[in-house]
Design an enzyme around this catalytic site. Structure first.
Site, PDB file in Angstrom:
ATOM      1  CG  ASP A  38      -1.963  -1.037   1.235  1.00 18.34           C
ATOM      2  OD1 ASP A  38      -2.229  -1.595   0.156  1.00 18.34           O
ATOM      3  OD2 ASP A  38      -2.533  -1.315   2.307  1.00 18.34           O
ATOM      4  NE  ARG A  39       0.655   8.302  -2.158  1.00 18.32           N
ATOM      5  CZ  ARG A  39       0.066   9.409  -2.616  1.00 18.32           C
ATOM      6  NH1 ARG A  39      -1.225   9.371  -2.948  1.00 18.32           N
ATOM      7  NH2 ARG A  39       0.751  10.530  -2.765  1.00 18.32           N
TER       8      ARG A  39
END
Length: 316
Positions: free
Chosen positions: A146-147
């Site tokens: 995930d970012r």
């Protein structure tokens, strides 16, 4: 072999798939081949049958085979230079390479940096590394983070290595470990959460996941490392890799992750901000696997960044 690689946007292109391209999904191939074309446009072309493989329609999940012939319709793409990756971003990522050989590399991905561009993000890890290595014949993500998650990110430098590592992930022979800080005192030992998960995507493109008995199986292992008055430092192991799996499972059992704006506790998050936390406290701390080429056992560790270390010091 690409017979029309330099064709103008107004012409049909035909591509023959070689051995190094075989095995990847058609959507991923097109995203890389049609640099600058929005993902939404690419998926629309596939759905409408404008992209053909061996003269037939295919799904976005179709995996290419050696000798496949792809028909790509006329499509206008942005200039190769329309998305410029700043030198500072390239230098930052190159400085965070933890391990590299001729076939792969492991990067300590910073939080807030996406693994790839799209949905309003001009570039991510893969675009930046390709920009820094313009002569590299192949560079692809093996998995994703995930970012907002930092830590070990594995990339392949050869198609054969990518296929082998993908198979190892599917077989569960690559061990990933995460470190996270959660709300609450953990009073038990190891615990495995097996709540099934479903996901949906908002109009904005944001992805959300939730516990759903009819969803896909998901299994997360929680191990306590340190327990404080109102928080616990945990090690996490994954048996599956669903969207936001750790974050949703942690919240589901009443131990939401610090700094999680989607699934977390706003009151706990405000307290952690006062302690200096400005990000999600979730870090991919290690990767362990057997190199499919050499047979050597590889372990790569990514230390917590300074911000996370300083937050933990406030609990001691």
């Amino acid at each position: 072999m690409d017979r029309n690689a330099g064709a103008e946007a107004g012409k049909v292109r035909s591509v023959e798939i070689g051995t190094e391209q075989a095995g990847q999904r058609i959507d991923n191939f097109l995203i890389r081949y049609l640099k600058g074309v929005p993902r939404s446009r690419i998926y629309r072309m596939v759905r409408r049958g404008e992209v053909r493989v061996n003269r037939g329609r295919i799904r976005p999940t179709y995996r290419l085979r050696t000798g496949d012939h792809i028909r790509i319709p006329p499509v206008r793409s942005a200039s190769r230079h329309s998305t410029t990756v700043p030198d500072s971003s390239v230098d930052q990522l190159e400085s965070r390479v933890l391990y590299e050989d001729q076939r792969m590399l492991v990067l300590n991905k910073p939080a807030t940096v996406a693994v790839h561009g799209g949905s309003g993000i001009s570039f991510g890890v893969i675009e930046a590394l390709r920009a820094s290595r313009p002569q590299a014949p192949f560079l692809e993500l093996v998995h994703r983070l995930d970012r907002d998650t930092s830590g070990c990110l594995l990339l392949a430098k050869r198609r054969s290595q990518l296929r082998a590592l993908h198979e190892m992930f599917r077989a569960g022979t690559i061990t990933k470990r995460y470190t996270t800080l959660v709300r609450g005192r953990w009073t038990e030992g190891k615990r495995t959460v097996t709540a099934a998960l479903s996901k949906n995507q908002l109009k904005s493109g944001e992805r959300l996941a939730h516990v759903d008995p009819d969803g896909k199986p998901a299994s997360t292992r929680f191990y306590p490392l340190s327990v404080y008055d109102n928080a616990s430092l945990m090690e996490i192991g994954l048996d599956t890799g669903r969207t936001h799996q750790i974050r949703v499972h942690a919240a589901h059992i009443g131990f939401p992750i610090a700094g999680d704006e989607k699934y977390g506790d706003p009151v706990f998050n405000r307290e952690l901000r006062r302690r200096g936390l400005r990000r999600l406290f979730l870090h991919a701390v290690s990767l362990q696997f057997q190199d499919p080429h050499s047979g050597c056992r590889i372990r790569v560790d990514a230390p917590l960044d300074d911000q996370l270390q300083k937050v933990l010091q406030t609990f001691v």
